[in-house]
Design an enzyme around this catalytic site. Structure first.
Site, PDB file in Angstrom:
ATOM      1  CE1 TYR A  25      -3.682  -1.731   5.760  1.00  0.00           C
ATOM      2  CE2 TYR A  25      -3.471   0.510   4.957  1.00  0.00           C
ATOM      3  CZ  TYR A  25      -3.686  -0.836   4.711  1.00  0.00           C
ATOM      4  OH  TYR A  25      -3.905  -1.273   3.424  1.00  0.00           O
ATOM      5  CB  SER A  72      -0.864   0.011   1.256  1.00  0.00           C
ATOM      6  OG  SER A  72      -1.529   1.258   1.403  1.00  0.00           O
TER       7      SER A  72
HETATM    8  P1  NDP Z   1     -11.674  -5.662   0.898  1.00  0.00           P
HETATM    9  O1  NDP Z   1     -12.061  -5.424   2.311  1.00  0.00           O
HETATM   10  O2  NDP Z   1     -12.696  -5.454  -0.167  1.00  0.00           O
HETATM   11  O3  NDP Z   1     -11.037  -7.102   0.731  1.00  0.00           O
HETATM   12  C1  NDP Z   1     -10.235  -7.668   1.731  1.00  0.00           C
HETATM   13  C2  NDP Z   1     -10.159  -9.173   1.469  1.00  0.00           C
HETATM   14  O4  NDP Z   1      -9.307  -9.757   2.454  1.00  0.00           O
HETATM   15  C3  NDP Z   1     -11.517  -9.827   1.576  1.00  0.00           C
HETATM   16  O5  NDP Z   1     -11.645 -10.776   0.546  1.00  0.00           O
HETATM   17  C4  NDP Z   1     -11.464 -10.514   2.930  1.00  0.00           C
HETATM   18  O6  NDP Z   1     -12.245 -11.708   2.894  1.00  0.00           O
HETATM   19  C5  NDP Z   1      -9.985 -10.882   2.997  1.00  0.00           C
HETATM   20  N1  NDP Z   1      -9.558 -11.148   4.362  1.00  0.00           N
HETATM   21  C6  NDP Z   1      -9.579 -10.308   5.425  1.00  0.00           C
HETATM   22  N2  NDP Z   1      -9.162 -10.954   6.513  1.00  0.00           N
HETATM   23  C7  NDP Z   1      -8.881 -12.232   6.125  1.00  0.00           C
HETATM   24  C8  NDP Z   1      -8.427 -13.396   6.803  1.00  0.00           C
HETATM   25  N3  NDP Z   1      -8.189 -13.387   8.123  1.00  0.00           N
HETATM   26  N4  NDP Z   1      -8.248 -14.523   6.106  1.00  0.00           N
HETATM   27  C9  NDP Z   1      -8.483 -14.550   4.770  1.00  0.00           C
HETATM   28  N5  NDP Z   1      -8.927 -13.501   4.076  1.00  0.00           N
HETATM   29  C10 NDP Z   1      -9.124 -12.347   4.751  1.00  0.00           C
HETATM   30  O7  NDP Z   1     -10.446  -4.677   0.663  1.00  0.00           O
HETATM   31  P2  NDP Z   1      -9.415  -4.527  -0.555  1.00  0.00           P
HETATM   32  O8  NDP Z   1      -9.789  -5.347  -1.714  1.00  0.00           O
HETATM   33  O9  NDP Z   1      -9.229  -3.076  -0.749  1.00  0.00           O
HETATM   34  O10 NDP Z   1      -8.094  -5.073   0.143  1.00  0.00           O
HETATM   35  C11 NDP Z   1      -7.258  -6.034  -0.449  1.00  0.00           C
HETATM   36  C12 NDP Z   1      -5.815  -5.724  -0.079  1.00  0.00           C
HETATM   37  O11 NDP Z   1      -5.458  -4.463  -0.650  1.00  0.00           O
HETATM   38  C13 NDP Z   1      -5.540  -5.589   1.420  1.00  0.00           C
HETATM   39  O12 NDP Z   1      -4.298  -6.191   1.708  1.00  0.00           O
HETATM   40  C14 NDP Z   1      -5.475  -4.074   1.638  1.00  0.00           C
HETATM   41  O13 NDP Z   1      -4.692  -3.739   2.748  1.00  0.00           O
HETATM   42  C15 NDP Z   1      -4.834  -3.661   0.325  1.00  0.00           C
HETATM   43  N6  NDP Z   1      -4.985  -2.270  -0.061  1.00  0.00           N
HETATM   44  C16 NDP Z   1      -6.212  -1.687  -0.203  1.00  0.00           C
HETATM   45  C17 NDP Z   1      -6.317  -0.371  -0.607  1.00  0.00           C
HETATM   46  C18 NDP Z   1      -7.630   0.341  -0.720  1.00  0.00           C
HETATM   47  O14 NDP Z   1      -7.638   1.587  -0.767  1.00  0.00           O
HETATM   48  N7  NDP Z   1      -8.756  -0.354  -0.820  1.00  0.00           N
HETATM   49  C19 NDP Z   1      -5.120   0.411  -0.933  1.00  0.00           C
HETATM   50  C20 NDP Z   1      -3.893  -0.288  -0.759  1.00  0.00           C
HETATM   51  C21 NDP Z   1      -3.836  -1.583  -0.361  1.00  0.00           C
HETATM   52  P3  NDP Z   1     -13.106 -12.303   4.101  1.00  0.00           P
HETATM   53  O15 NDP Z   1     -13.612 -11.151   4.915  1.00  0.00           O
HETATM   54  O16 NDP Z   1     -14.202 -13.059   3.381  1.00  0.00           O
HETATM   55  O17 NDP Z   1     -12.169 -13.198   4.821  1.00  0.00           O
HETATM   56  C1  8X3 Z   2      -5.039   1.796   1.744  1.00  0.00           C
HETATM   57  C2  8X3 Z   2      -4.534   3.130   1.356  1.00  0.00           C
HETATM   58  O1  8X3 Z   2      -4.005   5.460   2.201  1.00  0.00           O
HETATM   59  O2  8X3 Z   2      -6.035   4.384   3.026  1.00  0.00           O
HETATM   60  O3  8X3 Z   2      -3.998   0.898   1.868  1.00  0.00           O
HETATM   61  O4  8X3 Z   2      -3.889   3.685   3.811  1.00  0.00           O
HETATM   62  S1  8X3 Z   2      -4.614   4.202   2.669  1.00  0.00           S
END
Ligand code: NDP
Ligand code: 8X3
Length: 240
Positions: A140, A127
């Site tokens: 985070y 991220s």
């Molecule tokens: P979502 O919340 O839409 O997706 C998160 C996913 O992670 C879900 O499928 C959830 O599935 C899964 N997850 C969470 N906890 C667990 C666990 N204990 N075991 C297995 N699966 C798990 O968010 P995003 O798609 O945005 O996030 C995906 C990745 O991208 C993350 O690592 C996030 O930190 C990163 N990210 C996101 C950004 C954003 O702005 N959205 C920016 C930068 C990075 P379930 O709950 O069914 O287990």
């Molecule tokens: C998610 C991006 O800027 O909300 O990883 O932390 S930020």
């Protein structure tokens, strides 16, 4: 064969679709199995329950993976936006268990199969929070800085083996991320994306598809991808 963790929503779900389109067969996992099945069913994917914070769940998941060329460590997210002085132990613990320990457990278990494939590739979802600290981000920020460090160590230790290592570090992507971060508070989650066009999960999946479809001798070390309207974690142009 590609394995995607956290494939029940957001970036993971979009990555499953993109990698299917690119010709990969898929093993998908997350805690909400019915959502994984909604994503993976139409793609002919093997859909399995996976809680990356639970060693036994990771072991059972990985035992079902017959072979693997690409592992996308996507499961993760943030909990809270508290000032450091108000940090909640439970939130920090869960963020560490998911984003750091989960990534370690799944990768460690699948490394032998990645190597045996002759053309393995680990894509860690970092991220901009792993490059830039921001107020309220300490817990985070810490885990995503850790993802960056772990990715670099893996590249150093695995050099000479047929395993590529990439970090994809997105900025603002509209997914369930903010809803989870703010414990289901829809109003607060919506405000994160108000007045600008965030990235879509498909935009990030596009980048992941691109990095894994380069020729096998080409390693894309890291990609930072943000919306045009976002200059940093704390600076964005909003039409409000
Ligand atoms: P979502 O919340 O839409 O997706 C998160 C996913 O992670 C879900 O499928 C959830 O599935 C899964 N997850 C969470 N906890 C667990 C666990 N204990 N075991 C297995 N699966 C798990 O968010 P995003 O798609 O945005 O996030 C995906 C990745 O991208 C993350 O690592 C996030 O930190 C990163 N990210 C996101 C950004 C954003 O702005 N959205 C920016 C930068 C990075 P379930 O709950 O069914 O287990
Ligand atoms: C998610 C991006 O800027 O909300 O990883 O932390 S930020």
């Amino acid at each position: 064969m590609a394995v995607v963790t956290g494939a029940s929503s957001g970036i993971g779900a979009a990555t499953a679709v993109a990698l299917h389109r690119a010709g990969f067969s898929l093993v998908l996992g997350a805690r909400r199995l019915e959502k994984v099945q909604e994503v993976g069913g139409p793609l002919g994917a093997m859909c399995l329950p996976l809680d990356v914070t639970d060693a036994a769940s990771v072991e059972a998941f990985c035992a079902h993976v017959p072979e693997v060329h690409v592992l996308v460590n996507n499961a993760g997210g943030a909990l809270g936006l508290d000032k450091f002085a108000e940090s909640k132990d439970e939130d920090w613990q869960r963020m560490y268990d998911t984003n750091v320990m989960g990534l370690m457990r799944v990768t460690r278990a699948l490394l032998p199969k990645l190597e045996a494939s002759g053309a393995g590739h680990v894509v860690n979802i970092g991220s901009i929070a792993g490059r830039e600290a921001y107020p309220g981000g300490a817990g985070y920020n810490a885990v995503k800085f850790a993802v960056r460090a772990i990715t670099q160590v893996m590249r150093l230790e695995l050099v000479g083996k047929p395993i590529r290592i990439t970090e994809v570090a997105p900025g603002m992507v509209e997914t369930e991320f903010s809803l989870v971060r703010f414990s289901g508070d829809e109003e607060r989650a919506k405000k994160v994306y108000a007045g600008l066009q965030p990235l879509s999960p498909e935009d990030v999946a596009d980048v992941i598809e691109w990095v894994v479809t380069r020729p096998p001798h080409v390693n894309i070390d890291e990609v930072v991808v943000k919306p045009l309207a976002q200059a940093s974690a704390t600076v964005a142009a909003r039409n409000l």
